[in-house]
Write an enzyme that holds these catalytic residues in place. Structure first.
Site, PDB file in Angstrom:
ATOM      1  N   SER A 132      26.199 -28.200 -16.092  1.00 20.15           N
ATOM      2  CA  SER A 132      26.757 -27.343 -16.982  1.00 20.15           C
ATOM      3  C   SER A 132      27.609 -28.229 -18.282  1.00 20.15           C
ATOM      4  CB  SER A 132      27.795 -26.297 -16.524  1.00 20.15           C
ATOM      5  OG  SER A 132      27.639 -25.184 -17.541  1.00 20.15           O
TER       6      SER A 132
ATOM      7  N   HIS B 286      22.132 -25.520 -18.080  1.00 19.49           N
ATOM      8  CA  HIS B 286      21.395 -24.212 -18.118  1.00 19.49           C
ATOM      9  C   HIS B 286      22.047 -23.483 -19.216  1.00 19.49           C
ATOM     10  CE1 HIS B 286      25.434 -22.878 -15.668  1.00 19.49           C
ATOM     11  NE2 HIS B 286      25.625 -23.402 -16.736  1.00 19.49           N
TER      12      HIS B 286
END
Length: 202
Positions: free
Chosen positions: A107, A132
């Site tokens: 992330s 993501h």
């Protein structure tokens, strides 16, 4: 130099100094002696502020390079952006910004990892990168939710541009890495231009 604030027991390094023995937590010692800044755990405002302080302290010491050692599951996007800006300030000061992933860069951690100076982004063989979409939640009026969506879309597009600029991922396939959790092993990370090399040792 300000050290990391940790809940676990932190190793201490002792050195003989001008006024007797000086104790450093291991993170502060590595920052002072080797220019290494560790990002482990969740990225939040406290972590970002500590990193800013360390970058400014190292800049004051006129270091030639700083290395970010990353083992993070990610965190808050605003604090991620704060760290990205601190890295850019270091680069503008002619400091080489190295990044090393040992464990995971997920992330926000992935975005920080790939922001290292090109040619100086290394990853260990068993490490993983994960990218993501931005996670968010909003309650309130319809207008407030529309405003929130507009803001989050702007944030996401800026992060996509950041990935495209710093990797081999193209605008045509960037959504493949943002629509859902995308796990990338060390060797694929090199192929995608997220990392520059896989390292076997320190």
């Amino acid at each position: 130099m300000k050290g990391k604030i940790l809940s676990r027991t932190t190793p201490v390094k002792y050195e003989a100094g001008r006024y007797g023995e000086q104790a450093y937590d291991i993170y502060s010692w590595l920052a002072k002696e080797q220019g290494k800044i560790f990002i482990d755990g969740v990225i939040n405002t406290e972590v970002a502020s500590t990193i800013i302080a360390q970058v400014y302290a190292l800049k004051h010491e006129a270091v030639k390079e700083i290395e970010f050692v990353i083992n993070s599951p990610g965190g808050i996007v605003y604090d991620c952006n704060t760290i990205l800006d601190a890295m850019e300030l270091a680069k503008r000061a002619k400091i080489t910004v190295k990044t090393t992933c040992i464990g995971k860069a997920m992330s926000c951690g992935a975005l920080i990892f790939l922001n290292g100076s090109h040619g100086y982004r290394t990853i260990t063989p068993r490490s993983y990168v994960m990218m993501h979409d931005i996670s968010y939640g909003q309650y309130g009026s319809h207008i407030e939710m529309e405003n929130e969506l507009e803001h989050v879309t702007k944030l996401k597009n800026a992060l996509k541009d950041h990935v495209i600029l710093n990797t081999n991922i193209t605008r045509e396939n960037i959504n493949d890495y943002f629509d859902r959790n995308r796990y990338i092993d060390a060797y694929e990370a090199v192929d995608l231009g997220i990392a520059d090399s896989v390292i076997e040792g320190i």
